[in-house]
Design an enzyme around this catalytic site. Structure first.
Site, PDB file in Angstrom:
ATOM      1  N   HIS A 297      30.435  35.089  43.924  1.00  0.00           N
ATOM      2  CA  HIS A 297      30.009  34.220  42.827  1.00  0.00           C
ATOM      3  C   HIS A 297      28.594  34.616  42.447  1.00  0.00           C
ATOM      4  CE1 HIS A 297      29.136  30.756  40.340  1.00  0.00           C
ATOM      5  NE2 HIS A 297      30.368  30.313  40.494  1.00  0.00           N
ATOM      6  N   ASP A 345      37.459  29.162  43.489  1.00  0.00           N
ATOM      7  CA  ASP A 345      38.784  29.513  42.975  1.00  0.00           C
ATOM      8  C   ASP A 345      39.728  29.879  44.115  1.00  0.00           C
ATOM      9  OD1 ASP A 345      38.126  29.283  40.163  1.00  0.00           O
ATOM     10  OD2 ASP A 345      36.958  31.098  40.407  1.00  0.00           O
TER      11      ASP A 345
END
Length: 408
Positions: A297, A345
């Site tokens: 990320h 996710d």
């Protein structure tokens, strides 16, 4: 995919830098390198190198800042809603991770994000579906996002326009909309708390699953100006109905580069599980220039704290040991190949896999949760009363050149 990977000498040529500077760029996180075919050399994604080269060409003035601001660059708006730190998001100064551990629900989080104070906009029951939308709202054959985007504009017809309403009325509209959206995403009737609605619909009587859903909803409720939140906020700045801002967020989320990340992570895990050697499969995937959806990320270079919290909870839950071993093996392989840790996710996907649910449920969880944040941004933007209208930096053919070309 090998054509997308270039050696260090080509990366240096495109950037106009020395090898030492290239390695410095990698160490600073400006570029990412991957193992070459001989495992000794390093290669680079052409698109990342070209994007960095373009940013360098823009210079250091305001034009550069404007060009970079809309891609995790400079701040473009002021907000009191959420703050992103290495240990996770903070909602109005309060840690989302700490809120999960304290037992907060999505409704609790929404009250905080919406700055409700002593008002509880969820005190009134959400009611049932209006007759004109009931069949559509309960049609489980429709994709979740499509069902929500089809019904929400019709629900707006039943609600007075919120633009000129006081804040308390807007929050009440938002609370009903939050519950209605959750129900639409699971083809059910509105009810609360939302995590129990999702839990009972997908895994009736499974308290451990409902607890994981509660945590996931709180952790995903807002994440500053992500794509869908920004889209919702732009629409809100026009004075549009709160229902319209929600549809803008759902539309942005429907794209494969935003909401589709969980589905791609689901596919990666399934493919890894079908391979004979998961470590080799992940390493080859990475070396060939493929992304590892669900890992890494940009805002959490040391790992996504939201994912770490959910992973800890999932490991403590009564799930199939074989599935948990698969997930842990994929996580270890991705870490060894790329140095990346799982992100939110991946964990939404992992929860679905662990409890035998399809990938679409991961997206439904995310959309259920993030609506709280979209509405917070919409309420804040409407209170500011300003239109969001950025300027563009034109890079096309100049009028003089266009006129000359027309006469050639």
């Amino acid at each position: 995919m090998d054509s997308d990977l270039i050696p260090a000498v080509e990366a240096c040529r495109l950037l106009g830098i020395s090898p030492a500077t290239l390695y410095a760029y990698v160490s600073r996180g400006l570029l990412e390198s991957r193992p070459g075919r001989d495992h000794r050399s390093r290669v680079y994604l052409r698109r990342e190198v070209e994007q960095l080269a373009q940013r360098k060409r823009l210079g250091r003035g305001p034009a550069r800042g404007a060009a970079q601001s809309l891609d995790r660059g400079l701040p473009v708006l002021e907000t009191r809603i959420s703050l992103i730190r290495p240990d996770g998001p903070y909602y109005r100064g309060r840690s989302a991770v700490a809120a999960v551990r304290a037992g907060a629900t999505l409704e609790d989080t929404a009250r905080l994000l919406w700055d409700c104070g002593s008002q509880d906009p969820f005190v009134e029951p959400p009611g049932d579906w209006p007759a004109r939308v009931a069949a559509l709202a309960l049609d489980a054959e429709l994709p979740p996002l499509a069902r929500a985007m089809a019904v929400i504009p019709l629900l707006a017809l039943q609600v007075p326009h919120s633009f000129r309403a006081d804040q308390a009325t807007r929050r009440a509209v938002a609370a009903t909309l939050l519950r209605q959206n959750a129900a639409l995403l699971v083809a059910s009737r509105p009810a609360g708390p939302v995590h129990r609605l999702l839990g009972q619909t997908w895994r009736p009587g499974d308290a451990a699953f409902a607890e994981l859903v509660r945590a996931a909803l709180v952790l995903c409720a807002d994440h500053e100006l992500n794509v869908s939140a920004f889209a919702a906020r732009v629409v809100a700045s026009t004075g549009a109905h709160l229902h319209a801002t929600v549809c803008a967020g759902l539309s942005a989320l429907s794209g494969p580069r935003h909401g589709g990340a969980a589905t791609r992570a689901y596919m990666l895990i399934e493919q890894a599980g079908q391979s004979r050697d998961i470590g080799r499969f992940i390493a080859t995937h990475w070396r060939q220039g493929e992304d590892l959806p669900g890992f890494g990320h940009a805002l959490y270079p040391d790992g996504d704290p939201r994912a770490a919290e959910l992973l800890s909870m999932l490991r403590a839950a009564p799930v199939d040991p074989a599935t948990m071993r698969l997930l842990d093996t994929v996580i270890d392989a991705a870490g060894q190949a790329s140095g990346r840790q799982p992100n939110i996710d991946f964990m939404l996907t992992a929860i679905c896999l662990a409890f035998g649910l399809p990938a679409t449920h991961a997206l439904a969880m995310f959309a259920t949760s993030r609506l709280a944040g979209w509405l917070a941004h919409a309420l804040e933007q409407q209170a500011q009363g300003r239109l969001i209208r950025p300027r563009a930096r034109y890079t096309g053919l100049q009028p003089e050149a266009a006129a000359a070309a027309a006469h050639d």
